[in-house]
Design a protein around this motif. Structure first.
Motif, PDB file in Angstrom:
ATOM      1  N   VAL A   1       9.303   6.201   2.608  1.00  0.00           N
ATOM      2  CA  VAL A   1       9.871   5.020   3.251  1.00  0.00           C
ATOM      3  C   VAL A   1      10.733   5.502   4.416  1.00  0.00           C
ATOM      4  O   VAL A   1      11.772   6.134   4.188  1.00  0.00           O
ATOM      5  N   PRO A   2      10.317   5.247   5.665  1.00  0.00           N
ATOM      6  CA  PRO A   2      11.113   5.691   6.812  1.00  0.00           C
ATOM      7  C   PRO A   2      12.505   5.058   6.815  1.00  0.00           C
ATOM      8  O   PRO A   2      12.724   3.990   6.221  1.00  0.00           O
ATOM      9  N   LEU A   3      13.439   5.699   7.506  1.00  0.00           N
ATOM     10  CA  LEU A   3      14.814   5.232   7.546  1.00  0.00           C
ATOM     11  C   LEU A   3      14.914   3.820   8.109  1.00  0.00           C
ATOM     12  O   LEU A   3      15.671   2.982   7.581  1.00  0.00           O
ATOM     13  N   HIS A   4      14.134   3.523   9.153  1.00  0.00           N
ATOM     14  CA  HIS A   4      14.252   2.192   9.755  1.00  0.00           C
ATOM     15  C   HIS A   4      13.779   1.095   8.789  1.00  0.00           C
ATOM     16  O   HIS A   4      14.267  -0.030   8.845  1.00  0.00           O
TER      17      HIS A   4
ATOM     18  N   GLY B   1       0.785  -1.227   0.000  1.00  0.00           N
ATOM     19  CA  GLY B   1       0.000   0.000   0.000  1.00  0.00           C
ATOM     20  C   GLY B   1       0.817   1.277   0.000  1.00  0.00           C
ATOM     21  O   GLY B   1       0.250   2.365   0.006  1.00  0.00           O
ATOM     22  N   ARG B   2       2.140   1.183   0.004  1.00  0.00           N
ATOM     23  CA  ARG B   2       2.968   2.389   0.065  1.00  0.00           C
ATOM     24  C   ARG B   2       3.153   2.979  -1.330  1.00  0.00           C
ATOM     25  O   ARG B   2       3.443   2.253  -2.289  1.00  0.00           O
ATOM     26  N   ASN B   3       2.981   4.303  -1.432  1.00  0.00           N
ATOM     27  CA  ASN B   3       3.117   5.010  -2.710  1.00  0.00           C
ATOM     28  C   ASN B   3       3.978   6.245  -2.470  1.00  0.00           C
ATOM     29  O   ASN B   3       3.475   7.342  -2.244  1.00  0.00           O
ATOM     30  N   PRO B   4       5.301   6.084  -2.511  1.00  0.00           N
ATOM     31  CA  PRO B   4       6.196   7.190  -2.150  1.00  0.00           C
ATOM     32  C   PRO B   4       6.011   8.418  -3.033  1.00  0.00           C
ATOM     33  O   PRO B   4       5.886   8.301  -4.258  1.00  0.00           O
ATOM     34  N   ALA B   5       5.992   9.587  -2.382  1.00  0.00           N
ATOM     35  CA  ALA B   5       5.875  10.835  -3.141  1.00  0.00           C
ATOM     36  C   ALA B   5       7.187  11.183  -3.827  1.00  0.00           C
ATOM     37  O   ALA B   5       7.196  11.855  -4.860  1.00  0.00           O
ATOM     38  N   ASN B   6       8.306  10.758  -3.238  1.00  0.00           N
ATOM     39  CA  ASN B   6       9.617  11.010  -3.827  1.00  0.00           C
ATOM     40  C   ASN B   6       9.771  10.159  -5.081  1.00  0.00           C
ATOM     41  O   ASN B   6       9.746   8.927  -5.027  1.00  0.00           O
ATOM     42  N   ARG B   7       9.945  10.812  -6.222  1.00  0.00           N
ATOM     43  CA  ARG B   7       9.969  10.081  -7.500  1.00  0.00           C
ATOM     44  C   ARG B   7      11.148   9.112  -7.576  1.00  0.00           C
ATOM     45  O   ARG B   7      11.025   8.024  -8.134  1.00  0.00           O
ATOM     46  N   LYS B   8      12.289   9.496  -6.997  1.00  0.00           N
ATOM     47  CA  LYS B   8      13.452   8.611  -7.047  1.00  0.00           C
ATOM     48  C   LYS B   8      13.213   7.330  -6.261  1.00  0.00           C
ATOM     49  O   LYS B   8      13.601   6.234  -6.698  1.00  0.00           O
ATOM     50  N   VAL B   9      12.551   7.458  -5.092  1.00  0.00           N
ATOM     51  CA  VAL B   9      12.249   6.266  -4.292  1.00  0.00           C
ATOM     52  C   VAL B   9      11.251   5.378  -5.025  1.00  0.00           C
ATOM     53  O   VAL B   9      11.399   4.146  -5.068  1.00  0.00           O
TER      54      VAL B   9
ATOM     55  N   LEU C   1      13.147  -7.542   0.426  1.00  0.00           N
ATOM     56  CA  LEU C   1      13.482  -6.138   0.159  1.00  0.00           C
ATOM     57  C   LEU C   1      12.236  -5.346  -0.214  1.00  0.00           C
ATOM     58  O   LEU C   1      11.969  -4.257   0.342  1.00  0.00           O
ATOM     59  N   LEU C   2      11.440  -5.874  -1.124  1.00  0.00           N
ATOM     60  CA  LEU C   2      10.230  -5.169  -1.559  1.00  0.00           C
ATOM     61  C   LEU C   2       9.162  -5.159  -0.478  1.00  0.00           C
ATOM     62  O   LEU C   2       8.370  -4.203  -0.388  1.00  0.00           O
ATOM     63  N   ALA C   3       9.126  -6.189   0.371  1.00  0.00           N
ATOM     64  CA  ALA C   3       8.113  -6.222   1.435  1.00  0.00           C
ATOM     65  C   ALA C   3       8.311  -5.059   2.395  1.00  0.00           C
ATOM     66  O   ALA C   3       7.341  -4.394   2.797  1.00  0.00           O
ATOM     67  N   PHE C   4       9.557  -4.767   2.770  1.00  0.00           N
ATOM     68  CA  PHE C   4       9.800  -3.654   3.701  1.00  0.00           C
ATOM     69  C   PHE C   4       9.645  -2.304   3.037  1.00  0.00           C
ATOM     70  O   PHE C   4       9.284  -1.314   3.687  1.00  0.00           O
ATOM     71  N   LEU C   5       9.902  -2.234   1.730  1.00  0.00           N
ATOM     72  CA  LEU C   5       9.771  -0.961   1.031  1.00  0.00           C
ATOM     73  C   LEU C   5       8.336  -0.671   0.614  1.00  0.00           C
ATOM     74  O   LEU C   5       7.923   0.500   0.575  1.00  0.00           O
ATOM     75  N   ALA C   6       7.544  -1.706   0.320  1.00  0.00           N
ATOM     76  CA  ALA C   6       6.202  -1.508  -0.230  1.00  0.00           C
ATOM     77  C   ALA C   6       5.102  -1.586   0.816  1.00  0.00           C
ATOM     78  O   ALA C   6       4.016  -1.033   0.608  1.00  0.00           O
ATOM     79  N   TYR C   7       5.327  -2.284   1.911  1.00  0.00           N
ATOM     80  CA  TYR C   7       4.289  -2.463   2.923  1.00  0.00           C
ATOM     81  C   TYR C   7       4.637  -1.681   4.184  1.00  0.00           C
ATOM     82  O   TYR C   7       5.672  -1.919   4.799  1.00  0.00           O
ATOM     83  N   PRO C   8       3.778  -0.737   4.598  1.00  0.00           N
ATOM     84  CA  PRO C   8       4.025  -0.009   5.851  1.00  0.00           C
ATOM     85  C   PRO C   8       3.973  -0.950   7.051  1.00  0.00           C
ATOM     86  O   PRO C   8       3.304  -1.987   7.023  1.00  0.00           O
ATOM     87  N   ALA C   9       4.677  -0.589   8.126  1.00  0.00           N
ATOM     88  CA  ALA C   9       4.727  -1.442   9.319  1.00  0.00           C
ATOM     89  C   ALA C   9       3.381  -1.485  10.025  1.00  0.00           C
ATOM     90  O   ALA C   9       2.936  -2.550  10.477  1.00  0.00           O
ATOM     91  N   LEU C  10       2.713  -0.346  10.129  1.00  0.00           N
ATOM     92  CA  LEU C  10       1.438  -0.244  10.839  1.00  0.00           C
ATOM     93  C   LEU C  10       0.476   0.599  10.015  1.00  0.00           C
ATOM     94  O   LEU C  10       0.868   1.273   9.048  1.00  0.00           O
ATOM     95  N   LYS C  11      -0.797   0.574  10.406  1.00  0.00           N
ATOM     96  CA  LYS C  11      -1.783   1.395   9.709  1.00  0.00           C
ATOM     97  C   LYS C  11      -1.448   2.878   9.835  1.00  0.00           C
ATOM     98  O   LYS C  11      -1.766   3.678   8.951  1.00  0.00           O
ATOM     99  N   SER C  12      -0.816   3.244  10.953  1.00  0.00           N
ATOM    100  CA  SER C  12      -0.476   4.651  11.180  1.00  0.00           C
ATOM    101  C   SER C  12       0.845   5.047  10.541  1.00  0.00           C
ATOM    102  O   SER C  12       1.224   6.223  10.567  1.00  0.00           O
TER     103      SER C  12
END
Length: 876
Positions: A99-102, A27-35, A82-93
């Motif tokens: 994509v946060p640093l952690h 569900g993640r859709n980064p606003a940063n085009r490079k990310v 790799l894609l699971a951590f980048l594409a799926y947020p950790a929590l609903k909030s």
């Protein structure tokens, strides 16, 4: 709640696509085009890697190393984590626009732990896989397992993570007040667990992940590119053109459209949203309530996973777990899947009759429609057979040039198909909520997508005719699909005198989008198969794998039917938080063998593939069942109905899918087990099975719906159920009046082995003390004579040590490494009483079981006669 209030709860198209993304692609859709470009590039690179390792011609072997399965699996998992951590947020909030640093740190550590297995495979072979893991390897393995479980939680929800953690705790502790005595063990060391689960090839990187790497990715990619090319829309339009003019036509079109899109989508939720946004409003327009419209879409979309030839990831796992070819899996799954869809079409037809629903346009007749479909199937079968003979003759006459001639013929056929499509306007779905709706005709729709059938034909050809592996067949189908998605737009532009360069750019964009979508659709499956490997390894490393049969037998009282109910319930509960693939891996690893073993104790030979299909069917039902039922929630989001009520209604519509697994456990002929399709007699037998099973399932549907020719009285519904059961399992009644076997002296067992012909079976019963607690135990065994068996001494060659003493036949422990050593491992051969063959069973001369169809059909005739008097509407 009023309809107006419910209508306000419907989701927008963007919200629905976000619902699919959050469950299937992230569900993640980064606003940063490079990310965003980086995530897309990783997904594209994953697809390219999978195509590279799948292509069958190893022309690059002189310059680049050829990777084996122990090297490709870690790379596959590395991309998925790799894609699971980048594409799926950790929590609903958690933020979805960045994509946060952690998450970057976790993604790099998780992927690095998997890639370590690839980069240091030789070192691991000399250390960890030889039982000598280093400290660094244990640390990397620990990090890898923890991050895999977290990736699983993000992509799939908490269920698989919790189950995996429980199995790891059980493997480590071994004992405790929550662990039954029967599965207790001394516990494995921490190092041993990490070694087995991450560093070895039997845990996370075992068979499930291997199937995901070798087979599943290609089929998911095939479906994603086919859908991106426009095939999904084509199938929906074709279903509406063919069925929309019937009573309740939108519901029937939803069923058939979902069956066809099930060929290209392994996701129930994506199927619901893709077809449901069009079909559900039209179903409501002709009289279906919001909940029933959503339920019809859910029931048909979920069943897409049981529809050959693709059947989702579980079908490929079945190949490895059962040890049969993929073509055999398709053979066994075909009849249940088809009759299940036919019954669902009939169910919505009965709903339309009960509520006197109109058609979309001039009303058509369902019986005539079925006749046309039947004629179409026959014509297709004849054309396919002619194609097989023609290509066979060409290869026999000109073997040197035959492949080039076939390739040229495919190219010419494709160009002609696209030329035909170019003469018609491109398909576009009408707005189902608009006041005016144009119902397309088959003549308008069919020519516009003929070229979409070509890659499906290639897939079926390589699977069914060439008898190639699923991986090679999928590769060739994907290769054809890649050519189509790049060239279809330019060819149409050429035939329409439009801008060819712009069409090429659009085709290239479609190709890249399809490959990215295919990879992102695989994130959840890749993570699920890896995490499920934790359960598989625990089952093999601890007593739970061998002793679970005793625990289940204790809970079921030794009754197969009760045990099947428990297994079905377990599958439903576990599947409420697990995707179908992970659910199948977990339950089949634990329960499939138990079903076979307990069936044998009751004298019923349950084929292993039937047990696996039983688990598979109940696993897909979890997408329907409240309170979780994600497909039901997706349908409710489209329809504006209540999700819980939608789920219960969908489960009621899916009763046929619940009943089928029990039926083919007790009557394996329903899955064509033991039917030789290579002979005329076998084909006729299969046709008879299909016809009878279809009639029985239609009667079952009518009984559960309370409507046949007219509204049914309770006793009429009960009579219809009785008729359906008798048609499905006529042997049940014959067993009540005549024994299936006559008992011969057990001492004649070795003689029976030697006198049997190739293909014959010998059935015998073994009794003795159970290995676990010494309690009396019996087991029915069936031996099938094969060409590999010697002419004499077959019992000895099979590994049996028979010890005749007078009129009794005792046994010693079978030869190690033989099938019988595995089958009889539940007996204690070193205690009293001794293990012995207590009975040799020979098939008794009995009446044909089909005789019971006569009273069943007579009872059906009575119901028909009585309902005809009350009938006010045509049955079809």
């Amino acid at each position: 709640m009023t309809d107006e209030t419910k209508q306000k709860r419907t989701f927008s198209d963007d919200e629905l696509q976000d619902l699919v993304a959050s469950t299937d692609t992230g569900g993640r859709n980064p606003a940063n085009r490079k990310v965003a470009l980086f995530i897309s590039a990783v997904a594209l690179l994953w697809s390219l890697f999978q195509l590279w390792i799948a292509q069958p011609q190893l022309w690059f072997g002189a310059w680049l190393p050829v990777l084996n399965s122990s090297q490709t699996r870690p790379v596959h998992l590395g991309f998925a984590v790799l894609l699971a951590f980048l594409a799926y947020p950790a929590l609903k909030s958690s933020p979805r626009d960045r994509v946060p640093l952690h998450d970057w740190v976790l993604a790099i550590l998780g992927a690095g732990s998997a890639f370590y297995i690839f980069l240091f495979s030789r070192e691991l072979a000399m250390t960890a896989r030889s039982g000598l893991p280093t400290t660094n390897q244990i640390v990397i393995g620990s990090v890898g397992i923890l991050l895999l479980l977290e990736a699983s939680r993000r992509a799939l929800g908490p269920a698989l993570t919790v189950v995996g953690a429980v199995f790891l705790a059980y493997a480590y502790m071994g004992q405790g007040w929550l662990i039954p005595d029967i599965i207790e063990h001394s516990g494995l060391s921490f190092n041993a667990i990490i070694n087995a689960q991450w560093l070895d090839t039997s845990g996370v990187f075992g068979i499930p992940l291997g199937v995901s790497t070798a087979f599943v990715f290609l089929f998911v990619l095939f479906g994603a590119i086919l859908d991106k090319a426009g095939a999904g829309n084509y199938f929906i339009q074709l279903a509406f053109a063919g069925l929309g003019a019937l009573r309740g036509g939108p519901a029937k079109a939803a069923v058939v459209g979902s069956a066809m899109t099930g060929l290209i989508s392994g996701s129930s939720i994506a199927n619901v949203v893709t077809t449901g946004t069009f079909t559900i409003p039209l179903m409501k327009k002709v009289g279906f309530s919001s909940e029933k419209a959503g339920a019809v879409e859910v029931a048909s979309s979920v069943n897409g996973q049981i529809m050959p030839p693709v059947m989702g990831a579980a079908a490929f796992l079945m190949v490895e777990f059962v040890g049969i070819s993929y073509v055999e899996v398709i053979k066994h799954a075909f009849i249940p899947a088809v009759i299940s869809y036919i019954a669902l079409v009939y169910i919505v037809h009965l709903e339309a009759l009960k509520r006197d629903m109109p058609a979309l346009g001039p009303a058509a007749n369902l019986g005539k429609m079925f006749l046309k479909i039947g004629i179409g199937f026959v014509a297709t079968a004849i054309a396919f057979t002619a194609l097989v003979w023609t290509i066979g003759a060409l290869r026999g006459a000109a073997p040197m040039i035959s492949e080039w001639v076939i390739l040229a013929a495919i190219i010419v056929a494709y160009v002609l198909m696209v030329r035909t499509a170019a003469r018609h306007p491109d398909l576009a779905l009408d707005d189902p909520n608009s006041g005016k709706f144009h119902l397309p005709t088959v003549k308008e729709v069919f020519p516009t997508g003929l070229h979409y059938l070509l890659p499906i034909l290639v897939l079926v050809w390589f699977l069914m005719v060439e008898m190639q592996s699923p991986a090679k067949s999928a590769f060739y189908a994907v290769a054809v699909m890649l050519a189509i998605i790049i060239t279809q737009r330019p060819l149409k532009a050429l035939f329409r005198n439009e801008d060819i360069a712009a069409a090429f750019r659009a085709g290239g964009s479609d190709l890249i989008d399809g490959m990215i979508t295919g990879a992102r659709n695989m994130i959840g499956i890749g993570v699920a198969t890896a995490a499920a490997g934790i359960i598989v390894a625990t089952v093999t490393k601890t007593p739970i794998g061998t002793e679970l049969a005793g625990l289940v037998e204790l809970l079921s009282g030794g009754h197969l039917f009760i045990m099947l109910l428990l297994v079905g319930l377990f599958s439903l509960i576990l599947g409420m938080g697990l995707p179908t693939t992970a659910n199948y891996i977990v339950v089949s690893s634990l329960m499939a063998g138990v079903v076979v073993q307990l069936g044998a104790q009751e004298g019923l030979i349950v084929p292993l593939v039937a047990a696996h299909l039983f688990v598979f069917y109940f696993g897909i039902m979890a997408d329907v069942t409240p309170p979780v039922g994600l497909a039901s929630f997706a349908a409710a989001a489209v329809s504006g109905g209540d999700p819980i009520k939608t789920g219960f209604t969908a489960f009621f519509y899916s009763m046929r899918t619940v009943a089928l697994p029990f039926l083919f456990i007790y009557n394996p002929t329903l899955i064509l087990y033991g039917v030789d399709l290579g002979t005329t007699a076998g084909i006729l037998h299969a046709v008879l099975v299909f016809v009878v099973a279809t009639i029985a399932m239609l009667l079952f549907a009518a009984a559960t719906q309370g409507y046949f020719l007219a509204a049914s009285r309770k006793w009429e519904s009960a009579a219809l159920l009785l008729v359906a059961f008798t048609l499905f399992v006529p042997g049940f009644w014959l067993d009540r009046i005549q024994p299936r076997f006559e008992e011969l002296e057990p001492t004649r067992l070795a003689e029976a082995f030697d006198q049997a012909s190739v293909g014959d079976t010998i059935r015998f019963v073994v009794a003795g003390p159970a290995f676990v607690d010494g309690s009396p135990s019996t087991l029915t065994l069936v031996h099938t004579v094969t060409d590999a068996d010697p002419q004499t001494g077959r019992a000895d060659a099979a590994g049996l040590f028979l010890l005749p003493e007078g009129a009794r036949l005792f046994m010693d422990e079978p030869m190690f490494g033989t099938d019988y050593q595995t089958k009889l491992q539940g007996f204690d051969f070193y205690s009293d009483p001794r293990v012995e063959v207590v009975s040799l069973l020979h098939p008794a001369d009995r009446l044909p079981k089909q005789l019971f169809w006569i009273p069943a059909l007579a009872l059906l005739g009575v119901v028909v006669m009585l309902q005809r008097r009350r009938q006010t509407k045509p049955a079809f």
